[in-house]
Design an enzyme around this catalytic site. Structure first.
Site, mmCIF file in Angstrom:
data_model
loop_
_atom_site.group_PDB
_atom_site.id
_atom_site.type_symbol
_atom_site.label_atom_id
_atom_site.label_comp_id
_atom_site.label_asym_id
_atom_site.label_seq_id
_atom_site.Cartn_x
_atom_site.Cartn_y
_atom_site.Cartn_z
ATOM 1 N N ASP A 51 0.992 -1.434 0.103
ATOM 2 C CA ASP A 51 0.164 -0.385 0.065
ATOM 3 C C ASP A 51 0.740 1.170 0.400
ATOM 4 O OD1 ASP A 51 -2.408 1.234 -0.364
ATOM 5 O OD2 ASP A 51 -2.519 1.614 1.674
ATOM 6 N N HIS A 300 2.539 3.800 7.117
ATOM 7 C CA HIS A 300 1.942 4.206 5.377
ATOM 8 C C HIS A 300 1.110 5.473 5.606
ATOM 9 C CE1 HIS A 300 0.297 0.945 5.643
ATOM 10 N NE2 HIS A 300 -0.846 1.916 4.022
#
Length: 899
Positions: A51, A300
């Protein structure tokens, strides 16, 4: 083997805004947990970064050195992916270091076909709307159509991959809350697809794991295309460059960086003091709370600034709780090491010039702890109310000090407007204690106001001097007040440098072009930024602090100078204050004895009443002939060359001339020609670029009014504590040097910014820690300084009686005549705080002995494949580090008996 852990970090970390230090630590923390709970079978063999919004070379090198066999990623630029699908290069060999000999940093990398989603039409979660597999005898039976569609998708995907094995991810965000829906339909799909083999189908479907798939790719015995750059920037469409998050939430990005800094100090002091740090007189201390909070902040959607506001607040809350726990540990350790039970004070508000002790006390002590392996000189600034102070060092010798006007507006309840300045020095991996006494003369409120710089001749120079000849001179334009020129007097070089603040108007999106700037995406509505200052001239004044009043060590009154040449040799600091607008200001500062120009910027609240979101940059313009090239760091470590409107691995069709040229800047960005180099160091992760030759720019703050439709679901508006808009302060350090010598400066200074010394205060006069124990005003845990090219990356307690130690060579191959040479360290005689009785070398993750690492070896399509080098027998008295090498050790230690 049917259940497999992939990745295995405390989180799936970001790869742009995460520094390599905490990125290594969060991976090690997660891997240690898995090994402790699940044993050897829980050790991850595959890195799983499906991701993150772009992928870095340094993190790929970290994965390789931790023993991962391969890496799978989900997001790569849409043009890059289309090219790779056509060339069958969706799977490749990533050579992630130009300094480490192959295959030490080689990492097989696979790009997943659908980011991390299932093929279109095959989503069977309760969040999905695709039809289920109906295989009953009814009118709704859809087996033939579903199987045919699946076989067509599989055949199409196989055209982009090189072996007869392909991978499909069956799931997505927030899926498997009702896992039965997924498995019931997948069981049917597998059965019916495989049944087609009776009719000649060559497709076989099975449940598998990333490691099993990777093993089959390795068995194919192919050679793979070689990649040496990185996967930045990432765009998922022509006007959708995910380069805004390089800067999003700049205050949290700084808090994360400070928190890791304090975590390293906390861990070091825990290691140096031993068990008493956790059970001392100030209460039970603990570093694990902050360690876990810093680890999860690498996520993230954490350090990236791509979370909702209430989630960002929660990350900050976790970090704050960790600070509190670590402060107890630091107090216990300092008391034990210094032999004095002081009332230690941690002034967390020094960044806004708030510290009740220094503002009220007539006498106090300043303890400066240095986490680096070399001696450091560090400027101290403390809010005070007196006119002059005397400062003495650990040996009782006077230290030059001055009182300067404060820089921040203060509420009426807190009237201190002055700052005490002095230059402090601390030994490697140790502390120095300074005593500060207020002198009973003068009244700071009686001193005159600062003189505006608009008067005749004000801008001739701002010069830092030392006892030896001058090092730097900074010139300002007398008409506009802007930075004009930097001179390195040691090297007899000068460079015209113009600096100014601008903003890009953020695209709001419309029917013709719906993409707006948001937390992820940077999309200005014009390639030309707008100057923050509405006039060509910025308001300025010159402040020169230094000289004293002839009393050795006594701080004289602030010297507020009218315009004249800067000739005061004893100045501690010289400053030019610039106001670009009511919400943007900067202090250009030269410290005595320092080789850089400091630019301390303050930006916010960004005005948005005109309906435009704004993205604020600091831009530097020079005469350097840079040939479209500039250079940025990779996670604060390796340096990568960037070229405007260019990608090394495909022919770029540039659709966003600004955002499409932005790259993550974790610690530094520089431009150079054949002779000179201008480097800017940052104190947090930011986005940066060189939009035209001779220039570089850094985005320092952004405030946006629209969401970019990438999952946050709210605009990046950040109202701040007073709900008027966030105010952010930060620093850029400028270095001007020759190309040959530049790395010797920026390598050490960047590390000094990242692992900065830390100030602890106390009223003084505390009792002895142990009866009869003398107090120490200065302490170093090292018998000798580490060489300049060696950095102590990690020193932390591990198991009972053992410490984890990481040493790294912090230069790349060939970037410095002296710094890039191999260096040897004697571990056994390095530390004075304890005795090392045995040493075992470990992998970078510290969960496996180094000689237990066995990775799959892959063959590059160009050149020849290299076999891993055998692990030599460890001689802890002669540990040699090659450029960019990190070596990890578990050391059994024996602490000295107290007293």
């Amino acid at each position: 083997g049917r259940l497999e852990f992939v990745g295995g970090g405390w989180c799936m970390s970001d790869e742009a805004a995460a520094h390599y230090g905490p990125a290594i630590e969060q991976l090690a923390l997660g891997r240690r947990f898995l090994r402790r709970e699940f044993g050897a079978c829980g050790t991850p063999r595959v890195a799983w970064q499906i991701d993150p919004f772009g992928h870095s070379r340094q993190l790929a090198a970290v994965f390789a050195q931790m023993g991962y066999d391969g890496l799978f990623v989900g997001r790569v630029d849409h043009q890059d992916k289309a090219t790779r699908e056509q060339l069958q290069e969706m799977e490749l060999l990533w050579r992630a270091s130009g300094s480490l000999p192959p295959p030490a940093a080689d990492l097989f990398t696979g790009i997943l076909p659908n980011v991390y989603n299932p093929p279109s039409g095959f989503c069977w979660d309760q969040l999905c709307s695709d039809p289920p597999v109906v295989d009953e005898d009814s009118e709704e039976n859809n087996v033939d159509s579903i199987v045919s569609a699946f076989l067509q998708i599989a055949a199409s995907q196989a055209e982009s991959y090189r072996t007869n094995h392909i991978i499909m991810t069956m799931g997505s965000d927030f899926h498997y809350e009702n896992a039965n829906l997924w498995f019931k339909n997948m069981d049917k799909l597998i059965a019916h697809v495989n049944a087609r083999q009776a009719n000649g189908s060559r497709v076989h479907v099975l449940y598998s794991t990333p490691s099993c798939y990777l093993w089959e790719l390795h068995r194919a015995n192919l050679s793979w295309s070689l990649k040496t750059d990185d996967f930045f920037p990432y765009a998922d469409g022509p006007h959708q460059f995910w380069t805004g998050y390089f800067t999003s939430r700049p205050a949290f990005k700084r808090y994360e960086r400070l928190s890791n800094n304090f975590l390293q100090i906390c861990s070091q002091l825990e290691a140096l003091a031993g068990p008493v740090a956790r059970e001392g007189p100030y209460g039970p201390g603990n570093s694990s709370v902050l360690r876990e909070a810093v680890a999860v902040a690498q996520h993230h959607d954490a350090v990236t600034g791509t979370e909702k506001q209430h989630v960002a607040d929660d990350y900050a809350r976790q970090l704050a709780a960790g600070w509190e726990s670590c402060q107890l540990l630091v107090a216990n350790a300092l008391a034990s090491l210094s032999g004095s039970k002081e009332n230690f004070i941690f002034c967390n508000g020094l960044n806004i010039s708030v510290c009740p002790l220094t503002e009220a006390a007539g006498r106090f002590t300043v303890i400066l702890y240095n986490p680096l392996g070399r001696r450091v000189s560090w400027p101290i600034r403390l809010p005070v109310n007196g006119a002059s102070y005397a400062v003495t060092d650990p040996q009782g010798q006077p230290v030059p000090s001055e009182v300067s006007p404060g820089q921040l507006p203060r509420p009426p309840a807190r009237p201190a407007v002055w700052e005490l300045l002095f230059q402090a020095s601390a030994p490697p991996l140790g502390f120095s204690t300074f005593t500060v006494s207020r002198l009973s003369r003068g009244d700071p409120r009686a001193h005159p106001a600062r003189t505006p710089g608009a008067e005749r001749g004000w801008g001739r120079c701002l010069t830092r001097r030392r006892l030896a000849p001058q090092h730097l001179r900074v010139l300002f334009d007398p008409l506009t007040g802007h930075l004009k020129e930097i001179q390195n007097l040691d090297k007899s070089i000068s460079l015209p440098v113009f600096q100014n603040f601008y903003w890009y108007n953020a695209s709001v999106g419309n029917d013709e072009s719906p993409q707006a700037s948001g937390a992820y995406i940077f999309r200005p509505n014009s390639s030309e930024p707008i100057p923050v200052s509405s006039s060509k001239r910025v308001s300025t004044h010159l402040v020169k602090v230094g000289g004293g009043d002839g009393v050795p060590g006594a701080g004289g009154v602030p010297r507020v100078l009218s315009p004249q040449p800067c000739l005061l040799q004893n100045a501690l600091v010289q400053e030019v204050h610039q106001n670009f607008s009511s919400w943007c200001s900067q202090v250009v500062r030269l410290h005595a004895g320092q080789p850089y120009v400091e630019l301390e910027w303050t930006v916010g609240p960004i005005p948005v009443a005109d309906g435009w979101g704004k993205e604020i940059i600091s831009r530097f313009e020079t005469t350097l002939q840079t040939d479209s090239r500039f250079y940025t760091d990779s996670n604060g470590r390796q340096i990568l060359e960037r070229r405007r409107d260019y990608r090394p691995t495909w022919n770029l069709s540039q659709t966003e001339p600004v955002a499409g040229n932005y790259y993550p800047v974790n610690s530094r960005i520089f431009i150079k020609d054949k002779k000179f180099q201008l480097t800017v160091l940052t104190d947090r992760s930011q986005g940066g670029s060189s939009i035209f030759d001779g220039s570089l720019e850094l985005m320092v703050h952004r405030r946006l009014l629209y969401d970019d439709n990438r999952g946050v679901g709210e605009p990046l508006v950040e109202l701040g504590a007073d709900r008027q808009g966030l105010v952010v302060r930060g620093r850029h350090l400028l270095l001007l040097d020759t190309v040959e010598s530049a790395a010797d400066q920026h390598r050490l200074l960047a590390q000094e910014l990242f692992m900065a010394p830390y100030v602890v205060l106390a009223p003084g006069g505390g009792p002895s820690y142990r009866h009869g124990q003398p107090s120490l005003r200065q302490f170093s845990a090292l018998r000798r300084e580490l060489p300049p090219n060696v950095h102590l990356l990690t020193l932390t307690p591990w198991d009972a009686g053992t410490l984890l130690l990481r040493l790294e060579h912090q230069f790349e191959r060939g970037e410095s005549v002296n710094g890039s040479q191999p260096v040897t360290v004697d571990l056994l005689n390095l530390f004075s705080a304890f005795t090392i009785t045995s040493v075992q070398e470990m992998s970078l993750g510290a969960d496996l002995p180094l000689n237990a690492i066995s990775r799959l070896v892959w063959t590059p399509a160009i050149g020849t494949g290299a076999q891993p080098r055998p692990v030599p027998k460890l001689d802890p008295s002669r540990v040699t580090l090659q450029p960019m090498e990190i070596r990890t050790f578990l050391a059994t230690v024996r602490y000295k008996v107290p007293g």
